[in-house]
Design a protein around this motif. Structure first.
Motif, PDB file in Angstrom:
ATOM      1  N   LEU A   1      25.610  -1.242  -6.470  1.00  0.00           N
ATOM      2  CA  LEU A   1      24.519  -0.377  -6.685  1.00  0.00           C
ATOM      3  C   LEU A   1      23.818  -1.617  -7.088  1.00  0.00           C
ATOM      4  N   ALA A   2      23.524  -2.192  -7.517  1.00  0.00           N
ATOM      5  CA  ALA A   2      22.306  -3.562  -7.173  1.00  0.00           C
ATOM      6  C   ALA A   2      22.299  -3.495  -5.731  1.00  0.00           C
ATOM      7  N   PHE A   3      22.974  -3.415  -4.613  1.00  0.00           N
ATOM      8  CA  PHE A   3      22.317  -3.852  -3.366  1.00  0.00           C
ATOM      9  C   PHE A   3      21.772  -2.063  -3.085  1.00  0.00           C
ATOM     10  N   SER A   4      22.364  -1.057  -3.473  1.00  0.00           N
ATOM     11  CA  SER A   4      21.803  -0.113  -2.855  1.00  0.00           C
ATOM     12  C   SER A   4      20.740  -0.052  -3.492  1.00  0.00           C
ATOM     13  N   GLN A   5      20.297  -0.321  -4.980  1.00  0.00           N
ATOM     14  CA  GLN A   5      19.230   0.301  -5.677  1.00  0.00           C
ATOM     15  C   GLN A   5      18.262  -1.072  -5.379  1.00  0.00           C
ATOM     16  N   ASP A   6      18.291  -2.455  -4.794  1.00  0.00           N
ATOM     17  CA  ASP A   6      16.983  -3.024  -4.473  1.00  0.00           C
ATOM     18  C   ASP A   6      17.178  -2.509  -3.323  1.00  0.00           C
ATOM     19  N   GLU A   7      17.456  -2.267  -2.415  1.00  0.00           N
ATOM     20  CA  GLU A   7      17.120  -0.554  -0.843  1.00  0.00           C
ATOM     21  C   GLU A   7      16.575   0.040  -1.328  1.00  0.00           C
ATOM     22  N   ARG A   8      17.529   1.453  -2.025  1.00  0.00           N
ATOM     23  CA  ARG A   8      15.948   2.208  -2.966  1.00  0.00           C
ATOM     24  C   ARG A   8      14.876   1.767  -2.866  1.00  0.00           C
ATOM     25  N   ARG A   9      14.682   0.960  -3.588  1.00  0.00           N
ATOM     26  CA  ARG A   9      13.793   0.650  -4.062  1.00  0.00           C
ATOM     27  C   ARG A   9      12.744  -0.146  -3.396  1.00  0.00           C
ATOM     28  N   ARG A  10      12.732  -0.531  -2.170  1.00  0.00           N
ATOM     29  CA  ARG A  10      12.145  -0.885  -1.118  1.00  0.00           C
ATOM     30  C   ARG A  10      11.593   0.735  -0.033  1.00  0.00           C
ATOM     31  N   ASN A  11      12.629   1.006  -0.241  1.00  0.00           N
ATOM     32  CA  ASN A  11      12.329   2.616  -0.043  1.00  0.00           C
ATOM     33  C   ASN A  11      10.988   3.448  -0.469  1.00  0.00           C
ATOM     34  N   GLU A  12      11.599   3.865  -1.998  1.00  0.00           N
ATOM     35  CA  GLU A  12      10.940   4.399  -2.242  1.00  0.00           C
ATOM     36  C   GLU A  12       9.164   4.254  -2.365  1.00  0.00           C
ATOM     37  N   LEU A  13       8.709   2.806  -2.610  1.00  0.00           N
ATOM     38  CA  LEU A  13       7.256   1.882  -1.622  1.00  0.00           C
ATOM     39  C   LEU A  13       7.137   2.168  -0.990  1.00  0.00           C
ATOM     40  N   LEU A  14       8.188   2.476   0.347  1.00  0.00           N
ATOM     41  CA  LEU A  14       7.910   3.017   2.060  1.00  0.00           C
ATOM     42  C   LEU A  14       7.324   4.482   1.658  1.00  0.00           C
ATOM     43  N   GLU A  15       8.182   5.113   1.199  1.00  0.00           N
ATOM     44  CA  GLU A  15       8.027   6.257   1.489  1.00  0.00           C
ATOM     45  C   GLU A  15       6.727   6.797   0.512  1.00  0.00           C
ATOM     46  N   GLN A  16       6.015   6.319  -0.727  1.00  0.00           N
ATOM     47  CA  GLN A  16       5.104   7.184  -1.464  1.00  0.00           C
ATOM     48  C   GLN A  16       3.897   6.278  -0.392  1.00  0.00           C
ATOM     49  N   ARG A  17       4.043   5.062  -0.216  1.00  0.00           N
ATOM     50  CA  ARG A  17       3.265   4.795   0.936  1.00  0.00           C
ATOM     51  C   ARG A  17       2.598   5.864   2.305  1.00  0.00           C
ATOM     52  N   THR A  18       3.761   6.397   2.447  1.00  0.00           N
ATOM     53  CA  THR A  18       3.903   7.931   3.418  1.00  0.00           C
ATOM     54  C   THR A  18       3.009   9.187   3.139  1.00  0.00           C
ATOM     55  N   ARG A  19       3.578   9.379   2.159  1.00  0.00           N
ATOM     56  CA  ARG A  19       3.049  10.490   1.195  1.00  0.00           C
ATOM     57  C   ARG A  19       1.646   9.874   1.290  1.00  0.00           C
ATOM     58  N   ASP A  20       1.500   8.563   0.563  1.00  0.00           N
ATOM     59  CA  ASP A  20       0.011   8.604   0.086  1.00  0.00           C
ATOM     60  C   ASP A  20      -1.085   8.616   1.437  1.00  0.00           C
ATOM     61  N   ALA A  21      -0.228   8.245   2.903  1.00  0.00           N
ATOM     62  CA  ALA A  21      -1.285   8.629   3.706  1.00  0.00           C
ATOM     63  C   ALA A  21      -1.370   9.987   4.244  1.00  0.00           C
TER      64      ALA A  21
END
Length: 715
Positions: A446-466
């Protein structure tokens, strides 16, 4: 000491928590807020993920039907209002943070203090107990954080006004859940779950906030507060669990009842494991403990995922039982209940092995967990009744993380693939009968996947904003094109004016529309300047009137062109040409005639900086079933694109209704595909894309197995 300037970044102004004009906060404080919000959101999600299981178990153990109905109704209400409570909690958190030091988050509980009823007093007592436990455990870290916030804000901050204090966080939760239609008993249970899943790890939040502020020079001289050990954290979790339900841990009566209810469905498969031993009427069943020892021996010989070895568990068990029979002088077989469990778990893993919602490489890894999961099921049938069971959750978390995996440039050295491989190998090497190993590995994953998910969510948000920015740019371009065509199409005009309007003034119009909108003074003024310019180059009946308007026109043109950074040489050349045009307009037919003119015969189409390089937006298609499936797609749904050499897995990250665009990103959050709703429906019909089922892996497999068994019984 370093101090941040009191400036709010543009992104913060559009934060969903900041819906009304609020006081400016230091950038450093906004960083503390955003990091805290991320951890709090994850804690709330864990709370609601586990609330269903807790309420179900309490309903199962309820003494009468009234209590049972109460818990089932609470489960239903919680499912319906989960999202609104999460959203309300974060909205209150953001609002309180914006008014830091001014709001008492538990003020609503203190209202009408003398007239509080028994339920309110019990709730208040529960909150006070939670707050006291957090303060006794993490009070030093919270005090340091309060001191740093006071220093940063240069004002006094009372403990009850700290928006990150346990009292404040409990207040947000109570306020967000005020419309939840449940009784006091259920609310107290939810408060205990809030303590378990949100407040238990609050020291991590305080530690990160203190570290961030100290690194920026805010009271950096304070010694860091001691961090809690993992063992202390586990003890806290056990203590909270014990207050929730004394016999909650290890209770598998519901699982026993479930297994007993499906044994009839499993009966036709009996005798297939070690059939030669079952054929002997005098064969004695071995105990479950002996079977577990045989399975522990076999799990060390499970072949690696990449090895083509036909490892049949039934055959391996038969060989071991034959050896045991020879050694003991008595024919031994597997007990009926244990054989039914072996068959059930075997069917589950057969389904997982054939489940093409998961990538093949990770499927072959996951099925190596067959023996460890079988041993867990033999030890604790609560595996089938509790969604929060560590072994079940581990399988589900791996399945959820695996669904978007694809072989990239790193191949099988991808971090997710390596992490899953390590977890499975650890279980095969070390798991005997202590299921706490699953809990330990689940926490690690969970610690591993949450770190990865957090990074991915930031990129997804940038994609949405773009994407939202691109859609706004497209709308702005269409508005500007329409304004230009209304004024220029079909007219013969000086070439220099047409070029300036299309190439430069269009940028002024775009900027005004994007920054301030269609109804703004900037947009109207830019249009008015264009109209005045076009009128000024026509033959003038009253030259004196033109001379009165020219200074204002030239000023507006210079300011507009300067705002889009037009080259100074080009600006100078244009104004020289414009002067000649004004002279001609004043002189009428007697003016200079050497001005190149053009007929604007076709619609003006402005160039755009970047068009989509993704999948084309397809023509409409009338296949209603696929279109309905597309319209039901939720944000986060996964699809697999089959029109490439290698299948591509991507998930829906943005649905832009204004331009009918569905934007898909890969596991890391980078945009990879784009369709209209009709285009995606057509791709589904043609088999170029298929929808993936991203439901929980264990639940999906169990439901499929039970459906298959019931159909066999009918036939």
């Amino acid at each position: 000491m370093h101090k941040e300037g009191k400036v709010v970044p543009l992104a913060a102004a559009t934060d969903r928590g900041a819906r009304t004009p609020l006081p400016c906060l230091p950038v450093l404080l906004l960083q503390v807020r955003d990091k805290a919000a991320l951890q709090l959101r994850q804690g709330l999600q864990a709370l609601f993920d586990n609330a269903d299981d807790t309420l179900f178990e309490m309903a199962d153990k309820a003494a009468d039907r009234f209590d049972q109905h109460l818990y089932f109704e609470a489960m239903r209400d919680l499912r319906l209002k989960r999202k609104s409570i999460e959203r309300g909690f974060l909205d209150i958190f953001y609002d309180t943070f914006a008014r830091i030091g001014q709001v008492d988050p538990l003020g609503f509980m203190a209202a009408n203090e003398p007239s509080r009823n028994k339920a309110q007093m019990e709730r208040a007592a529960s909150v006070e107990g939670m707050v006291a436990r957090v303060l006794s455990r993490d009070g030093l870290a919270l005090d340091q954080l309060s001191l740093r916030l006071q220093t940063l804000l240069e004002c006094t901050l009372a403990p009850q006004h700290n928006p990150l204090g346990p009292a404040a966080l409990s207040g947000y939760f109570l306020q967000a859940g005020r419309n939840l239609g449940v009784g006091l008993r259920v609310k107290l249970i939810l408060l205990k779950l809030f303590e378990r899943y949100v407040l238990r790890d609050i020291d991590v939040l305080y530690g990160e906030a203190n570290q961030l502020l100290a690194a920026a020079g805010v009271l950096a001289e304070l010694p860091p507060a001691p961090r809690r050990r993992a063992e202390d954290r586990r003890n806290d979790s056990r203590r909270i669990s014990a207050t929730l339900e004394p016999d909650d841990i290890g209770a598998d009566s519901v699982g026993q009842a479930f297994f007993a209810s499906i044994q009839g469905l499993l009966a036709p498969a009996r005798g297939r494991i070690a059939p030669r031993l079952h054929a002997v009427a005098t064969a004695q069943p071995i105990g479950t403990a002996d079977l577990l020892r045989l399975l522990s021996h076999l799990q060390h010989y499970v072949p690696a995922a990449q090895e083509e070895d036909d490892f049949d568990l039934g055959q391996q068990l038969e060989q071991l039982l034959l050896r045991v029979s020879v050694r003991s002088g008595t024919r031994r077989r597997i007990a009926t209940a244990d054989e039914d469990m072996i068959n059930l778990v075997g069917l589950l893993f057969d389904h997982i092995h054939a489940d093409d919602n998961l990538p093949h490489s990770l499927r072959t890894l996951i099925v190596r967990l067959h023996i460890p999961l079988l041993k867990v099921a033999l030890l604790d049938k609560g595996l089938f009744s509790r969604a929060s069971h560590p072994a079940r959750r581990l399988l589900n978390e791996i399945g959820a993380a695996a669904i978007g995996w694809e072989t990239g440039s790193e191949g099988l050295r991808d971090s997710l693939h390596l992490r899953v491989e390590r977890i499975i190998q650890r279980l095969l090497n070390d798991f005997t009968e202590d299921a706490s190993l699953f809990a330990e590995l689940l926490e690690d994953f969970l610690a591993f996947s949450q770190d990865e998910r957090r990074r991915n969510e930031l990129l997804e948000q940038r994609t949405r904003d773009a994407e939202e920015g691109r859609v706004r740019a497209l709308q702005a371009r269409q508005q500007v094109q329409q304004a230009l065509n209304q004024r220029l199409r079909g007219r013969v005009l000086p070439q220099v004016v047409v070029q300036m309007l299309v190439q430069s003034w269009s940028q002024v119009l775009l900027l005004a529309w994007l920054k301030q909108g269609e109804g703004s003074p900037a947009w109207r003024n830019a249009l008015a300047t264009m109209d005045t310019l076009l009128a000024s180059i026509l033959p003038q009946r009253d030259p004196q009137a033109l001379l009165q308007h020219v200074p204002g026109l030239l000023k507006a043109l210079r300011e507009g062109l300067a705002s889009v950074a037009l080259d100074s040489t080009a600006t100078r050349d244009f104004f020289q040409q414009l002067e000649l045009l004004h002279l001609r307009a004043c002189a009428g037919a007697e003016g200079p005639a050497e001005v190149a003119e053009v007929l604007v015969a076709e619609d003006i189409v402005l160039a755009i900086a970047e068009e989509s390089a993704c999948a084309p937006l397809r023509q409409p298609d009338e296949h209603a079933a696929q279109l309905r499936a597309v319209q039901r797609l939720r944000i986060g749904a996964w699809v697999e694109v089959l029109d490439d050499d290698e299948p591509l897995r991507c998930k829906l990250v943005a649905r832009v209704d204004s331009s009918d665009r569905l934007v898909f990103a890969n596991r890391t959050g980078l945009k990879v595909r784009e369709w209209t709703a009709q285009g995606l429906a057509q791709a589904l019909r043609l088999g170029e894309v298929r929808l993936l089922d991203d439901g929980l892996l264990f639940e999906r497999a169990l439901e499929s197995v039970l459906d298959g068994l019931r159909q066999q019984q009918v036939h």
